[in-house]
Design a protein around this motif. Structure first.
Motif, PDB file in Angstrom:
ATOM      1  N   LEU A 157       1.121   4.285  -2.948  1.00 59.97           N
ATOM      2  CA  LEU A 157       0.966   5.712  -2.675  1.00 59.97           C
ATOM      3  C   LEU A 157       2.217   6.496  -3.073  1.00 59.97           C
ATOM      4  O   LEU A 157       2.127   7.573  -3.683  1.00 59.97           O
ATOM      5  N   CYS A 197       0.831  -1.212   0.000  1.00 60.24           N
ATOM      6  CA  CYS A 197       0.000   0.000   0.000  1.00 60.24           C
ATOM      7  C   CYS A 197       0.863   1.258   0.000  1.00 60.24           C
ATOM      8  O   CYS A 197       0.573   2.230  -0.719  1.00 60.24           O
ATOM      9  N   ARG A 198       1.912   1.241   0.804  1.00 61.21           N
ATOM     10  CA  ARG A 198       2.808   2.401   0.852  1.00 61.21           C
ATOM     11  C   ARG A 198       3.515   2.606  -0.488  1.00 61.21           C
ATOM     12  O   ARG A 198       3.676   3.743  -0.951  1.00 61.21           O
TER      13      ARG A 198
END
Length: 263
Positions: A47, A43-44
């Motif tokens: 982003l 997820c990081r």
């Protein structure tokens, strides 16, 4: 699909994240206990990559030389922090030497690639310089972290040998040289392995990305080779430069070996 390129919509990203979530779930079922870390990292990464995509897009549209160098400066500072966080067993106070090493070698490689190899117009073309800087730094950071860790580990392992060499009249450089050579070789190992296997075992990321985006495969192969050549040269020069700057941290002003607890 646009022309010969394939665009990824939001559902494609959701499917990609779902694949990671399934892998994370399998990890938890097997009690490997890396599922949460894997999912959070994915997820990081999404982003961060999307944010970088917006930044690079803005820099390309602005086409401003100072904006390009600002982005490179931010990347260099981040690279120093990542290098030191990954390196194990290194003394404090190495941020300056690492930054100097990365800055000198990065500017040298970028200048050679842009002025002698690709020759873009303008010379600071953001669509070339910014992604190239990111690729070079990504590989060099890993090599520097491994090299620094190996150097200090080797120096501690060779303490008795180093004391003997110094007692017999060897200089600090001569005593540290075996550890320096070992660390540089270890730092270069992933790069040399990639160079040996690319095009036969693997299709590297930059080449694959250009082909998927509709680029000419031969031109993509040329760009990939230029990047690999720059990475190999940058890694060797950066590793050698940082070792020349930090090896004295293992010795006192009187050329006596300084243990890890005193650095």
């Amino acid at each position: 699909m646009t022309g010969n390129s394939y665009n990824i919509d939001i559902w494609g990203l959701v499917v990609a994240l779902t694949m990671v979530a399934i892998a994370a779930g399998i990890s938890e079922l097997m009690r490997i206990n890396i599922g949460k870390t894997l999912l959070w990292s994915a997820c990081r990464a999404l982003l961060q990559l999307c944010a970088m995509g917006f930044v690079v897009g803005y820099v390309i549209r602005a086409n401003n030389v100072w904006l390009v160098f600002t982005v490179i400066a931010v990347m260099l500072v981040a690279a120093v922090q990542i290098t030191l966080s990954r390196a194990k067993g290194v003394p404090k106070g190495l941020a300056g030497p690492v930054l100097l090493s990365l800055t000198i070698t990065m500017l040298l490689m970028i200048a050679l690639v842009t002025e002698l190899v690709v020759r873009p117009h303008p010379w600071y073309a953001p669509q070339l310089v910014v992604p190239l800087t990111g690729m070079l730094l990504g590989n060099t950071v890993s090599a520097l972290a491994v090299g620094l860790s190996r150097f200090y580990e080797s120096m501690d392992e060779r303490r008795d040998e180093i004391d003997t060499m110094l007692a017999l009249g060897a200089s600090a450089w001569e005593a540290a040289r075996p550890s320096i050579v070992s660390s540089i070789r270890l730092g270069l190992l992933p790069t040399t392995a990639t160079l040996a296997s690319c095009g036969i075992v693997t299709i590297p990321g930059m080449m694959a990305g250009q082909v998927i985006a509709g680029g000419d495969p031969i031109n993509a192969a040329k760009y990939q080779f230029v990047v690999f050549a720059a990475i190999a040269a940058l890694t060797l020069v950066a590793d050698s430069l940082i070792m020349a700057m930090v090896y004295r941290t293992c010795f006192t002003a009187d050329d006596q070996y300084r243990p890890a607890t005193e650095r």
